[in-house]
Design a protein around this motif. Structure first.
Motif: not given
Length: 359
Positions: A57, A78, A82
């Motif tokens: 991420e 995400s 994340g």
């Protein structure tokens, strides 16, 4: 020509982004947003864009930082943990005044939690989960159709203000299937002039994109520029929806998927003669504080329902400034409020006596 298809919320976001002119996507798999990443992997390279499954991420958010600085329309997505990892990069993007679209399909937390839906990322999204005095415009869809429409809008807003825009979905909205209607022959958006972008300096002075300023006056100057654009966005971009609010004596306040459940309760109580309405914020930042303040001059009871243990309720209380009673009902950790639970709390709120305000 209009076309209607059966589509998930995650796929609707992906299609909307491509139709809005997305040219660079970087993301990393996490449930419950994986359908969006898969859609990007399948569709974006076929339609003139670049898809990268990053190694993390952190890598994804910094990749879109670079692509945005070069002038591309960019997006990452995400789910809750994340997004936490992306917060430093979001702060950098904001400090560098770069347009970017960030999708959060919320899941339960804290920690890794589970993959069930939640709304407990409200503070993270609206109060700035990273460091510094920055804001994102935060849009909260309540259907597959709105997931599509608000994603398209997010790219326009990002470029208009050179700002990060977040679409705050959740596991319910991301994976549910509904009809999606769009214009099949809609022309791609016109190219947006970005004279600040890093596109080569052969025929002009070099551009500089940065969020690091070594001299204190320069840091404050950049912050003042940011605050000016935030005030402009707050004045122009507030969005909300109202159901039966014209004569309501009590309002249920909810956003996203919870607002769908609350609306069914409000309609059932209306059929029984109860003067209850639904107020649904669509922009969570800027929050529709002025409209709620105006409503609180005649609506004296508000019930805030969230898939959290109390986050948006703080903005509602700040908005009404003590002019009305504000009650709260929340579930989290993957718990979804049911119609019967919301109806019970609404009736309890309706029957509760109003406390007299002190002088």
């Amino acid at each position: 020509m209009k076309k209607t298809i059966l589509c998930s919320g995650n796929e609707a976001i992906g299609e909307a982004a491509i139709r809005a002119g997305l040219r660079f996507y970087a993301g990393y798999p996490i449930t419950p947003q994986n359908e969006l990443t898969a859609y990007m992997a399948d569709q974006l390279p076929r339609r003139g864009g670049i898809f990268i499954q990053s190694e993390s991420e952190l890598a994804a958010i910094n990749m879109i930082y670079g692509a945005s600085a070069a002038g591309a329309r960019v997006m990452t997505s995400s789910s809750s943990p994340g997004i936490s990892l992306k917060q430093e990069g979001i702060s950098y993007i904001s400090g560098a005044q770069l347009p970017a679209v960030i999708i959060n399909v919320m899941r339960a937390g804290p920690g890794l939690g589970n993959i069930w839906p939640a709304q407990s990322d409200y503070f993270q999204a609206t109060k700035g989960g990273g460091h510094g005095d920055y804001h994102m415009i935060v849009l909260a869809p309540a259907s597959v159709q709105e997931s599509f429409d608000l994603t398209r809008l997010s790219f326009e807003l990002a470029d208009r203000y050179r700002i990060a825009v977040m679409v705050l979905s959740d596991g319910l909205l991301g994976q549910m299937m509904e009809g999606l209607t769009f214009d099949e022959e809609l022309a791609p958006p016109a190219a947006v002039e970005k004279p600040w972008a890093l596109t080569g300096a052969r025929d002009r002075k070099p551009n500089v994109v940065r969020s690091l300023f070594m001299k204190r006056p320069d840091v404050e100057k950049n912050n003042l520029v940011l605050q000016k654009k935030y005030r402009r966005a707050a004045a122009r971009e507030v969005r909300y929806a109202e159901t039966f609010m014209d004569d309501a004596t009590m309002a249920v306040v909810a956003y996203g998927s919870v607002a769908r459940i609350a609306e069914a309760v409000v309609r059932r109580l209306r059929a029984k003669g109860r003067r209850v309405g639904l107020f649904r914020p669509v922009t969570l930042w800027p929050f529709p504080s002025k409209r709620l303040a105006d409503l609180s001059r005649r609506v004296k009871k508000f019930l805030v329902v969230e898939m959290s243990y109390g986050q948006m309720v703080e903005d509602v209380r700040l908005s009404v400034e003590g002019r009305a009673a504000v009650s709260f009902y929340g579930r989290s950790g993957g718990g979804v409020p049911t119609e019967s639970q919301i109806e019970r709390e609404t009736l309890r709120c309706l029957s509760a006596p109003l406390k007299k305000r002190g002088r």
